[in-house]
Structure formats: structure tokens, C-alpha cells
Scaffold this active site. Structure first.
Site, PDB file in Angstrom:
ATOM      1  N   SER A 166       0.862  -1.189   0.000  1.00  0.00           N
ATOM      2  CA  SER A 166       0.000   0.000   0.000  1.00  0.00           C
ATOM      3  C   SER A 166       0.897   1.236   0.000  1.00  0.00           C
ATOM      4  O   SER A 166       2.091   1.140   0.318  1.00  0.00           O
ATOM      5  CB  SER A 166      -0.836  -0.004   1.297  1.00  0.00           C
ATOM      6  OG  SER A 166      -1.516   1.220   1.467  1.00  0.00           O
ATOM      7  N   TYR A 171      -1.637  -0.699  10.578  1.00  0.00           N
ATOM      8  CA  TYR A 171      -1.839  -1.033   9.159  1.00  0.00           C
ATOM      9  C   TYR A 171      -0.557  -0.742   8.380  1.00  0.00           C
ATOM     10  O   TYR A 171      -0.086  -1.564   7.589  1.00  0.00           O
ATOM     11  CB  TYR A 171      -3.017  -0.236   8.607  1.00  0.00           C
ATOM     12  CG  TYR A 171      -3.313  -0.525   7.153  1.00  0.00           C
ATOM     13  CD1 TYR A 171      -3.829  -1.761   6.767  1.00  0.00           C
ATOM     14  CD2 TYR A 171      -3.069   0.428   6.157  1.00  0.00           C
ATOM     15  CE1 TYR A 171      -4.099  -2.040   5.424  1.00  0.00           C
ATOM     16  CE2 TYR A 171      -3.346   0.156   4.823  1.00  0.00           C
ATOM     17  CZ  TYR A 171      -3.854  -1.075   4.462  1.00  0.00           C
ATOM     18  OH  TYR A 171      -4.117  -1.342   3.132  1.00  0.00           O
TER      19      TYR A 171
END
Ligand code: NAP
Length: 251
Positions: free
Chosen positions: A146, A159
Site C-alpha cells: 500500500s 496497518y
């Protein structure tokens, strides 16, 4: 580098997290390009209707209920793909979740869940496919990181940590599989329109993230095309990372 999509036809591609979002879009795109796709996720009803749709359009596919936090289930997914289709050419470790919150909220179960799915799920995918690929002396891992695997921001610490870990694991893997002709690609998307923001339980973060996604997120097809670009390269070209964002995304 040419985008040689013809080399995708006939490849056996295993995709985790294929029941929605990026995984589903990738399954549809690669199947349309002639790949055989083995689909894994927990929502087996969604997998089966996707598989039925792909089959009705001439695709070769199978769907297997898979929780990536259970390494035996991930092995079963890959083993079944090999038993059914004879080999595994591509392992796409895509399953993930993003329940963002401030650390002070102590959503420790969610921290555990992100570590289990986003990191250990990827490791289990590598463990399941690597023995086949080393034996074949060919293969391709696509691990989904990501923008958060490049940056950390308040509220996305865990995350981000899991997505940084995916990049570190992928780079170590890249170096170790040189003797086997195996390729490795990290794909690091920005905001893409999927169900991912729905995994956020902190109401403040959920509202802000929903607005962010509603404002700028792009289609999951962008991810599917990035995967096809990496897979479609000649065997001696190893696209190691693709980082992309919506044009409107600043961070
Ligand atoms: N969308 C974005 O903006 C974005 C940006 C950067 C990175 N990513 C990454 O892209 C990947 C895919 O997410 P998405 O955006 O497509 O979101 P999504 O629509 O929520 O899809 C997530 C997928 O992961 C699967 N999954 C979750 N937990 C699982 C488990 N324990 N075992 C097996 N599968 C599991 C889900 O299937 P089941 O619930 O059926 O199991 C679903 O298919 C994630 O790794 C995410 O971090 C997304």
C-alpha cells in the site's frame, strides 16, 4: 518494456482475497486475458458466484473457502490449484484489512487481526507456493502492500506496519529466489474503491476515511491492470514494485 498480455494466457494464478475489491477485479481481468484463476477467501458464496460468472465466459477457475490466518487452508488452496491445473505460476497474496484507529483506543484485537491477515497471511501464501515454484524453477509472487507501506500517518500505525512488513518480506524473497527464476512484485496502491474502508470500526476514522474514498478513490481495474502489466513482461523482466495513486491523491 512491452505489455505482453499474451504471456498471461494459460498461466495458473492463485488469488487470496478474491471475493471482493482488488482480488475480484484481478480475477476478472486475468481470466478475460486467458489465465486460469484459483480463488480463495472466506465468503465462499461470493467466490462461487464469481467462479460461475468467469466459467460462463469461458474461463477456467476454481473457488475454495480459505481463511489466510490458517496456514493449512492456504496450503489447501494452492495444493488444490496444482492438483487441478498441474502447476502454479502466480501467487497473489492480496487478502487484507484496514481497521485504522489511534493507538490510544487500544483496539488490540484489530492489531492482532491485521498482523494475522496482512502479514502472516502473506507468509502462509509464500510457504504454500514456494516449494512448487522452486521445483518448477519458475513462478511469480505478487504481494499487495500500500502507499501505507511507504508512509506512516497518525491512526494508521499498525496497518502501515503490516504493509511495510509486506514490502520487507517481498524484497527478502526477491533476493532469495534468484536461483529459481522466480519473480516478485510488490503492488502498493493508493485509494481504490473497494470494501476496505468498511473494516474500520472507529467511528471518527470511519467517517473521515469514507469521505476520503468517496472523494478520490479510483476503480479496482487500475490494480488489475497493474498486475497484468507485471505478469505480462517477458520472463527475464522482473517488475519489483508498482506504486500508484489516484491522480488527485496527495499523500
Ligand atoms: N482499496 C484500497 O484503497 C487499498 C489500498 C492499498 C492497499 N490495499 C490492499 O488491497 C488488498 C485487498 O483489499 P481491497 O481493497 O480489495 O478490500 P476488500 O474489498 O475489503 O477485500 C479484502 C479481501 O480480503 C479478504 N480477506 C479478509 N480477511 C481474510 C481472511 N482472514 N482470509 C482470507 N481472505 C480474507 C476478503 O474476503 P473474505 O472477507 O471473503 O474472506 C476480501 O476478499 C488488501 O491487502 C488491502 O490492504 C487496498
Amino acid at each position: 518494456m512491452a505489455d505482453n498480455v499474451n504471456s498471461i494466457a494459460g498461466k495458473v494464478v492463485v488469488i487470496t482475497g478474491a471475493s471482493s475489491g482488488l482480488g475480484e477485479a484481478t480475477a476478472r481481468h486475468l481470466s478475460a486475458l486467458g489465465a486460469t484463476v484459483a480463488l480463495g477467501a472466506r465468503r465462499v458464496d461470493r467466490l462461487q458466484s464469481l467462479a460461475a460468472d468467469l466459467t460462463s465466459h469461458g474461463g477456467r477457475t476454481l473457488a475454495i473457502a480459505t481463511d489466510v490466518t490458517d496456514r493449512h487452508q492456504v496450503s489447501r488452496l494452492v495444493d488444490t490449484a496444482v492438483q487441478t491445473f498441474g502447476r502454479v505460476d502466480v501467487m497473489i497474496n492480496n487478502a487484507g484489512l484496514m481497521p485504522q484507529s489511534l493507538l490510544e483506543r487500544l483496539k488490540i484485537d484489530e492489531w492482532d487481526r491485521m498482523v494475522d491477515v496482512n502479514i502472516k497471511g502473506v507468509l502462509y501464501g509464500i510457504a504454500a507456493a514456494l516449494p512448487y515454484m522452486t521445483r518448477q524453477k519458475s513462478g511469480h509472487f505478487v504481494n499487495v502492500s500500500s502507499v501505507a507501506g511507504h508512509k506512516v500517518r497518525s491512526g494508521s500505525t499498525i496497518y502501515s506496519a503490516t504493509k511495510h512488513a509486506v514490502r520487507v518480506i517481498s524484497e527478502g524473497l526477491r533476493q532469495e529466489v534468484k536461483p529459481y527464476g522466480i519473480r516478485t512484485t510488490i503492488i502498493s496502491p493508493g485509494a481504490v474503491d473497494t470494501e476496505l474502508p468498511d473494516t474500520i470500526t472507529d467511528p471518527d476514522v470511519a467517517v473521515a476515511m469514507r469521505k476520503f474514498y468517496d472523494d478520490i478513490a479510483i476503480s479496482a481495474d487500475a490494480f488489475a491492470h497493474a498486475v497484468a502489466y507485471a505478469l505480462g513482461q517477458p520472463e527475464d523482466v522482473d517488475v519489483n514494485e508498482i506504486l500508484f495513486r489516484p491522480t488527485r491523491q496527495e499523500y
